[in-house]
Design an enzyme around this catalytic site. Structure first.
Site, mmCIF file in Angstrom:
data_model
loop_
_atom_site.group_PDB
_atom_site.id
_atom_site.type_symbol
_atom_site.label_atom_id
_atom_site.label_comp_id
_atom_site.label_asym_id
_atom_site.label_seq_id
_atom_site.Cartn_x
_atom_site.Cartn_y
_atom_site.Cartn_z
ATOM 1 C CD GLU A 95 55.047 -7.446 -42.172
ATOM 2 O OE1 GLU A 95 54.254 -6.764 -41.515
ATOM 3 O OE2 GLU A 95 54.719 -8.111 -43.178
ATOM 4 C CB CYS A 108 57.296 -15.097 -47.344
ATOM 5 S SG CYS A 108 56.546 -13.719 -48.221
ATOM 6 C CB CYS A 115 55.361 -0.997 -51.218
ATOM 7 S SG CYS A 115 55.240 -1.562 -52.933
ATOM 8 C CB CYS A 119 48.667 -3.193 -54.352
ATOM 9 S SG CYS A 119 49.821 -3.392 -55.732
ATOM 10 C CB CYS A 122 49.121 -4.894 -50.422
ATOM 11 S SG CYS A 122 50.735 -5.231 -49.711
ATOM 12 C CB CYS A 341 52.192 -8.423 -47.372
ATOM 13 S SG CYS A 341 53.790 -7.724 -47.743
#
Length: 354
Positions: A95, A108, A115, A119, A122, A341
């Site tokens: 993205e 951004c 990832c 977290c 997210c 995100c």
């Protein structure tokens, strides 16, 4: 030459491209032409390099690959935000977001496909990390978002934030190379002072930024002001606790004198009390930070927390300001699209276009 043997031409230096042309019996100045197409005219195919002969374009296509990001789908928010899902040459989705304001056009960008940090708040944290983005793929993100800014708002990008999918400091070399190309005179020629790299907190790599004397800004995604709460929502804190991060940030500042920002998302009944604000003030006073960005949470289905009400948010910010903290409330953008995100990349194409 087979596809497996083809080298990505954008991974060659200018000198290596010059050497290639000499080896095939052509002129050195061809390297300048090709380099301009790759980094300033943003050609995504050899066919597009129209000041080269057809024969030479065919030769380049047989000797090298030129993989590039493509826009897979876009979502337009009523507030002007444009979110894009890009497709990599090997079929992954990543993205990027254009965030326009009256005086800024901010891109951004993502640094990884998925990832590894998990977290809890997210959407990307619930995706496996497939691979790092290469430096030229990160560069493509910026180019494509800049084209969107010019088309939609008749303005070029003014700022870049590495706050998209992935942890930039766990893709250190590619992020550094991408920024080198973005800031190069023969690239996008953007000032490094207009670039911010955001990290969830990898203390060792924050120190490396200091050793490398980088010229861009740094943001730390803090999101909780004590280790117990931060461990709950950010597992990376178990190996990079707040004390270690404070030490690393001070080392970074001593070596670079670059601006440091704290990012702090408010979650109702988790980190939004006045005791949390008091602990945040203590951290702020230990680091030469310029700003604390208080961020309005953009909820995702997998995380049980929500954003606090307006009164609690204002009380939190007023406490910070009363204790001489430079705090700014950053409102959530793109609420009517998949703005959080990782949300858009997580969807199938059919879902995203439905």
């Amino acid at each position: 030459m087979s596809d497996a043997q083809q080298k990505n031409i954008r991974h060659l230096t200018y000198a290596e491209i010059e050497e290639y042309f000499l080896q095939i019996g052509d002129k050195k100045f061809r390297a300048k032409q090709v380099y301009e197409w790759l980094w300033q005219k943003h050609a995504h195919s050899f066919e597009a390099m129209t000041n080269l002969s057809k024969e030479l374009r065919t030769r380049l296509g047989s000797d090298f690959s030129l993989p590039a990001l493509l826009v897979n789908t876009t979502q337009h928010s009523g507030d002007g935000t444009i979110k894009s899902r890009f497709k990599t040459f090997d079929g992954h989705m990543v993205e990027g977001v254009l965030i326009p304001t009256d005086n800024r056009q901010t891109a951004c960008v993502s640094s990884q496909i998925g990832c590894s940090l998990s977290c809890k708040f997210c959407a990307t944290g619930y995706m496996d990390r497939k691979r790092n983005l290469t430096f030229d793929e990160i560069y493509d993100e910026v180019v494509l978002i800049n084209q969107q800014a010019e088309k939609a708002y008749n303005k070029k990008l003014s700022n870049i934030v590495f706050m998209g999918m992935g942890e930039p400091l766990l893709n250190y070399n590619n992020v550094m190379k991408a920024i080198e190309r973005i800031t190069a005179e023969d690239g996008l020629a953007m000032s490094p002072k207009r670039i911010t790299v955001s990290t969830a907190g990898v203390a060792k790599m924050i120190k490396k930024l200091g050793d490398d004397k980088v010229r861009f800004k740094l943001a730390l995604s803090l999101h909780a002001a004590n280790d117990e709460k931060r461990n709950q929502i950010m597992p990376i804190n178990e190996s990079n606790n707040i004390k270690a991060l404070i030490e690393a940030l001070n080392y970074f500042y001593k070596n670079t004198k670059n601006e440091i920002t704290f990012e702090y998302i408010l979650f109702k009944d988790l980190n939004d009390g006045l005791k949390d604000a008091e602990e945040l003030v203590k951290i702020y006073r230990q680091v030469p930070a310029d700003l604390v960005n208080i961020i309005e949470y953009n909820p995702i289905d997998a995380f049980q927390f929500t954003k606090p009400d307006e009164e609690s948010t204002q009380q939190f910010i007023q406490y910070l300001e009363a204790h001489k903290v430079n705090a700014h409330l950053r409102r959530s953008r793109g609420k009517d699209i998949d703005a959080a995100c990782g949300q858009l990349a997580n969807k199938t194409r059919e879902e995203a276009l439905a």
